[in-house]
Write an enzyme that holds these catalytic residues in place. Structure first.
Site, PDB file in Angstrom:
ATOM      1  N   HIS A 172       0.847  -1.195   0.000  1.00 12.36           N
ATOM      2  CA  HIS A 172       0.000   0.000   0.000  1.00 12.36           C
ATOM      3  C   HIS A 172       0.879   1.240   0.000  1.00 12.36           C
ATOM      4  O   HIS A 172       2.088   1.179   0.257  1.00 12.36           O
ATOM      5  CB  HIS A 172      -0.972   0.016   1.198  1.00 12.36           C
ATOM      6  N   CYS A 183       3.593  -4.423   6.665  1.00 13.67           N
ATOM      7  CA  CYS A 183       3.202  -4.218   5.267  1.00 13.67           C
ATOM      8  C   CYS A 183       4.389  -3.738   4.434  1.00 13.67           C
ATOM      9  O   CYS A 183       5.448  -3.379   4.962  1.00 13.67           O
ATOM     10  CB  CYS A 183       2.079  -3.185   5.183  1.00 13.67           C
TER      11      CYS A 183
END
Length: 208
Positions: A172, A183
């Site tokens: 992301h 992430c």
């Protein structure tokens, strides 16, 4: 033998009658002369002479031979089965990942790629990954879902253009100067490219 004599006699009588008739100026036919001669013969001989000869026996026509039956034709297969051949994945030049991956992440090098047909399609692009205690796990994982305007329910942080591939871990848009909680942070442009290119089920390979 007797019949031959009778027939010879008939011929002689017929010729005699013809010659006699010709001398007298009459014109009897040979048929009349023969009939007259036959009339002079005994009745038993007359029946033998007059009775028509029995027709010669005719051999029955041979039955036509039956045409040989055509040999049965083996049925052909309507379709041939095509056996799929699995090709072992190979390393993609310029990356630490193999050709079956659609996205590649190099944790130690802080970079990522998109791969298509065994070749680099996009990248490398800079990344940041998990901080100590939240290290991004290596391995190969399928993409599970997309969320364009995702917000983390745990950290209450925006995660634009999220592409999830390992539970709560996703590509992301995020800071490239700060480590994440697991992430893979990308720039806005790279995050949009990954979001638009990766589909559900595509493999993401994360290399230590």
């Amino acid at each position: 033998m007797r019949v031959r004599r009778v027939l010879s006699l008939l011929v002689v009588v017929a010729l005699t009658g013809l010659l006699s008739g010709a001398a007298a100026g009459a014109g009897p036919t040979a048929q009349a002369a023969v009939a007259a001669a036959v009339g002079l013969l005994p009745s038993r001989v007359q029946e033998a002479v007059i009775a028509p000869a029995a027709p010669a026996p005719v051999a029955p026509a041979a039955a036509p031979e039956a045409a040989p039956e055509a040999a049965p034709v083996a049925p052909q297969q309507a379709r041939q089965r095509v056996t799929s051949v699995r090709v072992a994945p190979v390393n993609v030049p310029g990356t630490p990942c193999t050709s079956n991956a659609r996205a590649c992440v190099d944790l130690s090098g802080d970079r990522a790629w998109l791969i298509e047909d065994g070749e680099i399609a996009y990248g490398p692009v800079p990344t940041t990954s998990g901080r100590p205690g939240f290290r991004t796990p290596p391995g190969t994982f399928p993409v599970t879902f997309h969320s364009r305007d995702h917000v983390s329910s745990i950290y209450d942080a925006p995660m634009p253009y999220s592409v999830f591939f390992n539970g709560g871990i996703a590509f992301h848009q995020g800071s490239l100067s700060q480590l994440s909680h697991g992430c893979i942070h990308l720039s806005r442009a790279a995050a949009r490219e990954f979001f638009g290119s990766l589909e559900r089920g595509d493999l993401v390979q994360v290399v230590p």
